[in-house]
Write a protein that holds these residues in place. Sequence first.
Motif, PDB file in Angstrom:
ATOM      1  N   THR A   1       0.853  -1.223  -0.122  1.00  0.00           N
ATOM      2  CA  THR A   1      -0.022   0.008   0.049  1.00  0.00           C
ATOM      3  C   THR A   1       0.918   1.304   0.144  1.00  0.00           C
ATOM      4  OG1 THR A   1      -1.663  -1.287   1.136  1.00  0.00           O
ATOM      5  CG2 THR A   1      -1.858   1.098   1.359  1.00  0.00           C
ATOM      6  N   THR A   2       1.879   1.365   0.757  1.00  0.00           N
ATOM      7  CA  THR A   2       3.100   2.388   0.943  1.00  0.00           C
ATOM      8  C   THR A   2       3.541   2.478  -0.504  1.00  0.00           C
ATOM      9  OG1 THR A   2       3.346   1.942   3.193  1.00  0.00           O
ATOM     10  CG2 THR A   2       4.878   3.266   1.956  1.00  0.00           C
ATOM     11  N   VAL A   3       4.176   1.639  -1.123  1.00  0.00           N
ATOM     12  CA  VAL A   3       4.749   1.767  -2.342  1.00  0.00           C
ATOM     13  C   VAL A   3       3.538   2.452  -3.489  1.00  0.00           C
ATOM     14  CG1 VAL A   3       6.439   0.471  -2.022  1.00  0.00           C
ATOM     15  CG2 VAL A   3       4.745  -0.509  -3.088  1.00  0.00           C
ATOM     16  N   LEU A   4       2.593   1.762  -3.544  1.00  0.00           N
ATOM     17  CA  LEU A   4       1.440   2.214  -4.516  1.00  0.00           C
ATOM     18  C   LEU A   4       1.280   3.776  -4.242  1.00  0.00           C
ATOM     19  CD1 LEU A   4      -1.021  -0.751  -4.863  1.00  0.00           C
ATOM     20  CD2 LEU A   4       0.774   0.142  -6.440  1.00  0.00           C
ATOM     21  N   ALA A   5       0.986   4.240  -2.879  1.00  0.00           N
ATOM     22  CA  ALA A   5       0.777   5.465  -2.648  1.00  0.00           C
ATOM     23  C   ALA A   5       2.087   6.482  -2.933  1.00  0.00           C
ATOM     24  CB  ALA A   5       0.488   5.532  -1.093  1.00  0.00           C
ATOM     25  N   SER A   6       3.297   5.927  -2.732  1.00  0.00           N
ATOM     26  CA  SER A   6       4.331   6.773  -3.115  1.00  0.00           C
ATOM     27  C   SER A   6       4.588   6.923  -4.549  1.00  0.00           C
ATOM     28  CB  SER A   6       5.855   5.925  -2.636  1.00  0.00           C
ATOM     29  OG  SER A   6       6.768   6.338  -3.095  1.00  0.00           O
ATOM     30  N   LEU A   7       4.012   5.902  -5.505  1.00  0.00           N
ATOM     31  CA  LEU A   7       4.118   6.154  -6.715  1.00  0.00           C
ATOM     32  C   LEU A   7       3.172   7.191  -7.371  1.00  0.00           C
ATOM     33  CD1 LEU A   7       4.862   4.912  -9.545  1.00  0.00           C
ATOM     34  CD2 LEU A   7       2.952   3.557  -9.559  1.00  0.00           C
ATOM     35  N   PHE A   8       1.964   7.274  -6.625  1.00  0.00           N
ATOM     36  CA  PHE A   8       0.926   8.262  -7.089  1.00  0.00           C
ATOM     37  C   PHE A   8       1.383   9.475  -6.802  1.00  0.00           C
ATOM     38  CE2 PHE A   8      -2.759  10.851  -5.635  1.00  0.00           C
ATOM     39  CZ  PHE A   8      -3.369  10.821  -6.774  1.00  0.00           C
ATOM     40  N   VAL A   9       2.068   9.812  -5.266  1.00  0.00           N
ATOM     41  CA  VAL A   9       2.621  11.194  -5.000  1.00  0.00           C
ATOM     42  C   VAL A   9       3.698  11.536  -5.911  1.00  0.00           C
ATOM     43  CG1 VAL A   9       3.488  12.328  -3.111  1.00  0.00           C
ATOM     44  CG2 VAL A   9       1.543  10.796  -2.605  1.00  0.00           C
ATOM     45  N   SER A  10       4.356  10.655  -6.209  1.00  0.00           N
ATOM     46  CA  SER A  10       5.687  11.132  -7.037  1.00  0.00           C
ATOM     47  C   SER A  10       5.717  11.594  -8.166  1.00  0.00           C
ATOM     48  CB  SER A  10       6.794  10.034  -6.954  1.00  0.00           C
ATOM     49  OG  SER A  10       6.269   8.802  -7.679  1.00  0.00           O
ATOM     50  N   LEU A  11       4.252  10.867  -9.060  1.00  0.00           N
ATOM     51  CA  LEU A  11       4.262  11.120 -10.450  1.00  0.00           C
ATOM     52  C   LEU A  11       3.061  12.450 -10.512  1.00  0.00           C
ATOM     53  CD1 LEU A  11       4.300   7.611 -11.905  1.00  0.00           C
ATOM     54  CD2 LEU A  11       6.030   9.196 -11.875  1.00  0.00           C
ATOM     55  N   THR A  12       2.500  12.673  -9.503  1.00  0.00           N
ATOM     56  CA  THR A  12       1.434  13.729  -9.658  1.00  0.00           C
ATOM     57  C   THR A  12       1.764  14.867  -8.719  1.00  0.00           C
ATOM     58  OG1 THR A  12      -0.084  12.496  -7.792  1.00  0.00           O
ATOM     59  CG2 THR A  12      -0.330  12.057 -10.448  1.00  0.00           C
ATOM     60  N   ILE A  13       1.379  14.714  -7.518  1.00  0.00           N
ATOM     61  CA  ILE A  13       1.552  15.875  -6.659  1.00  0.00           C
ATOM     62  C   ILE A  13       2.817  16.684  -6.411  1.00  0.00           C
ATOM     63  CG2 ILE A  13       1.230  16.432  -4.227  1.00  0.00           C
ATOM     64  CD1 ILE A  13      -0.730  14.286  -3.759  1.00  0.00           C
ATOM     65  N   VAL A  14       3.986  15.842  -6.363  1.00  0.00           N
ATOM     66  CA  VAL A  14       5.361  16.361  -6.237  1.00  0.00           C
ATOM     67  C   VAL A  14       5.735  17.146  -7.518  1.00  0.00           C
ATOM     68  CG1 VAL A  14       7.801  15.491  -6.197  1.00  0.00           C
ATOM     69  CG2 VAL A  14       6.052  14.323  -4.547  1.00  0.00           C
ATOM     70  N   PRO A  15       5.547  16.531  -8.628  1.00  0.00           N
ATOM     71  CA  PRO A  15       5.799  17.595  -9.786  1.00  0.00           C
ATOM     72  C   PRO A  15       5.064  19.000  -9.865  1.00  0.00           C
ATOM     73  CG  PRO A  15       5.569  15.351 -10.598  1.00  0.00           C
ATOM     74  CD  PRO A  15       5.203  15.318  -9.151  1.00  0.00           C
ATOM     75  N   PHE A  16       3.588  18.727  -9.547  1.00  0.00           N
ATOM     76  CA  PHE A  16       2.824  19.879  -9.492  1.00  0.00           C
ATOM     77  C   PHE A  16       3.409  20.709  -8.402  1.00  0.00           C
ATOM     78  CE2 PHE A  16      -0.617  21.890  -7.153  1.00  0.00           C
ATOM     79  CZ  PHE A  16      -1.099  22.760  -7.818  1.00  0.00           C
ATOM     80  N   LEU A  17       3.546  20.398  -7.189  1.00  0.00           N
ATOM     81  CA  LEU A  17       4.278  21.333  -6.270  1.00  0.00           C
ATOM     82  C   LEU A  17       5.661  21.841  -6.522  1.00  0.00           C
ATOM     83  CD1 LEU A  17       3.297  19.551  -2.745  1.00  0.00           C
ATOM     84  CD2 LEU A  17       2.050  21.525  -4.029  1.00  0.00           C
ATOM     85  N   ALA A  18       6.413  20.989  -7.150  1.00  0.00           N
ATOM     86  CA  ALA A  18       7.867  21.354  -7.591  1.00  0.00           C
ATOM     87  C   ALA A  18       7.630  22.664  -8.651  1.00  0.00           C
ATOM     88  CB  ALA A  18       8.554  20.274  -8.115  1.00  0.00           C
ATOM     89  N   SER A  19       6.681  22.532  -9.606  1.00  0.00           N
ATOM     90  CA  SER A  19       6.553  23.704 -10.642  1.00  0.00           C
ATOM     91  C   SER A  19       6.134  25.021 -10.086  1.00  0.00           C
ATOM     92  CB  SER A  19       5.438  23.307 -11.625  1.00  0.00           C
ATOM     93  OG  SER A  19       4.163  23.224 -11.064  1.00  0.00           O
ATOM     94  N   LEU A  20       5.530  24.811  -8.819  1.00  0.00           N
ATOM     95  CA  LEU A  20       5.210  26.280  -8.036  1.00  0.00           C
ATOM     96  C   LEU A  20       6.022  26.483  -7.150  1.00  0.00           C
ATOM     97  CD1 LEU A  20       1.277  25.219  -7.295  1.00  0.00           C
ATOM     98  CD2 LEU A  20       2.504  26.532  -9.265  1.00  0.00           C
ATOM     99  N   ILE A  21       6.758  25.714  -6.579  1.00  0.00           N
ATOM    100  CA  ILE A  21       7.670  26.193  -5.293  1.00  0.00           C
ATOM    101  C   ILE A  21       9.194  26.388  -5.661  1.00  0.00           C
ATOM    102  CG2 ILE A  21       8.554  25.470  -2.857  1.00  0.00           C
ATOM    103  CD1 ILE A  21       5.750  24.043  -2.581  1.00  0.00           C
ATOM    104  N   LEU A  22       9.596  25.575  -6.558  1.00  0.00           N
ATOM    105  CA  LEU A  22      10.966  25.164  -6.885  1.00  0.00           C
ATOM    106  C   LEU A  22      11.546  26.503  -7.696  1.00  0.00           C
ATOM    107  CD1 LEU A  22      12.000  21.549  -7.409  1.00  0.00           C
ATOM    108  CD2 LEU A  22      12.215  22.981  -5.311  1.00  0.00           C
ATOM    109  N   LYS A  23      12.582  27.095  -7.721  1.00  0.00           N
ATOM    110  CA  LYS A  23      12.931  28.324  -8.670  1.00  0.00           C
ATOM    111  C   LYS A  23      14.072  28.156  -9.384  1.00  0.00           C
ATOM    112  CE  LYS A  23       9.747  30.802  -6.695  1.00  0.00           C
ATOM    113  NZ  LYS A  23       8.682  31.052  -7.463  1.00  0.00           N
ATOM    114  N   LYS A  24      14.434  28.808 -10.353  1.00  0.00           N
ATOM    115  CA  LYS A  24      15.590  28.439 -11.345  1.00  0.00           C
ATOM    116  C   LYS A  24      16.952  28.943 -10.341  1.00  0.00           C
ATOM    117  CE  LYS A  24      16.035  29.606 -15.382  1.00  0.00           C
ATOM    118  NZ  LYS A  24      16.047  29.924 -16.795  1.00  0.00           N
ATOM    119  N   HIS A  25      18.152  27.973 -10.440  1.00  0.00           N
ATOM    120  CA  HIS A  25      19.322  28.392  -9.547  1.00  0.00           C
ATOM    121  C   HIS A  25      19.972  29.350 -10.558  1.00  0.00           C
ATOM    122  CE1 HIS A  25      18.289  25.343  -6.828  1.00  0.00           C
ATOM    123  NE2 HIS A  25      18.029  24.419  -7.705  1.00  0.00           N
ATOM    124  N   SER A  26      20.587  30.265  -9.711  1.00  0.00           N
ATOM    125  CA  SER A  26      21.431  31.390 -10.446  1.00  0.00           C
ATOM    126  C   SER A  26      22.876  30.535 -10.713  1.00  0.00           C
ATOM    127  CB  SER A  26      21.825  32.669  -9.553  1.00  0.00           C
ATOM    128  OG  SER A  26      22.235  32.245  -8.139  1.00  0.00           O
TER     129      SER A  26
END
Length: 408
Positions: free
Chosen positions: A76-101
């Motif tokens: 159950t944990t690895v299935l939840a991890s797969l879902f979070v890593s391919l959906t929620i994590v990229p979405f939040l990364a596009s909003l929170i992470l910034k380009k590095h100087s």
Amino acid sequence: VALGLLVDDSIVVIENIERYLRDGFSPYRAAIEATHQIGLAILGCTAILIVSFLPIVFLPGTSGDFIRSLPMAVITTVLASLFVSLTIVPFLASLILKKHSHEEGNVVLRKLQKGINTVYKPVLDAALARPFITLLIAALLFAGSIFLIPVVGFSLFPKSEKPMFLVNIETPLGTNLYKTDSVAAYVEKIILKDKRVKGAYTNVGRGNPKIYYNVSSHKDAANYAQVFIRLQEMDIDELQGVIEKYRTVFNSYSGAKIEVKQFEQGPSVEAPIAIRLFGDNLDSIRSIAAKVEHQIKTTEGTIYSKNLLETYKTDIRMAVNSDKAALFGVSSSRIDEAIRMGISGVDIADYKDEKGDNYKINVSVKRDNHPKPQTLSELYVTSQNGRSVAVGQLSDLTYETSVPLIKH
């Protein structure tokens, strides 16, 4: 374990997004490209983990019931991890992470990489430059770890650290309840002298109620008693010392088997090692079982070997002559009822007192505390024409040996 698996996929995705950001991609494009690049790899890793734990889910018996929750939690944990890593994590990364100087990342990442290059890189270069020496060192370390096994020890399921233990008492077959009670009283008297004992709870004729999750209650038997001991708080080493002390004290007791048992984790098992013999000839099985038991008893470190065929019990057999019973006009059911009355009596009614408690009214022949074989020969039954016929005339009383218990 499950917590680490839950964040592994997300860490890999975020690290790849960070790599794309350092290469000059925008956060939005970095999230899409990085996730697309390693999405198949993450899916494959998740599938491997699920396939690895899936056989444990279908493990049969009590062992499967005990351990099934672990693989289900991991799957159950690895299935939840797969879902979070391919959906929620990229979405939040596009909003929170910034380009590095800086192309090597922020200050923390640059300091970490510098430390790794300073310490780890020279060791890695030396290991790769001398592969045979590296393999030799690894082999020596592995061999050294094997020699540590006697020191570390091995246990599939560890001992319980709760300050309590059981004492199982088993007197010879045929022993009455009063004799078993006297042995249990002796055990209580010895144990209660110890000031570390908070209490002793005894059941004679049966086991205690289920006091630990993997210990079942023993069935009713006049030759069995069980004492549950509660101790003061102590560490595991002191607890094992107390148990070993009473094992030594009761090991030499004659007339009964007294086993001091420490609680263990894991599924409910009768003993850590069980040897089962199969065959059609009971005498041959008994002979082989005696040899196996002797081999086990002479092995250092073994305690409490139990051979179910060690002692046969003596039964009384009433062989009814059906032809003679029919000639006298007596049915077999009447003979059975008369014999039952001579042995244990027959319940004919219930009596309720003024407090509402029910009592069985039992009718039996006149006898002492216990029925005797002669009582069965002196019983009479009534034939169809009203005549009284002695049970001894219609049956033969013989003695025979039988196996006390065979577990299939």
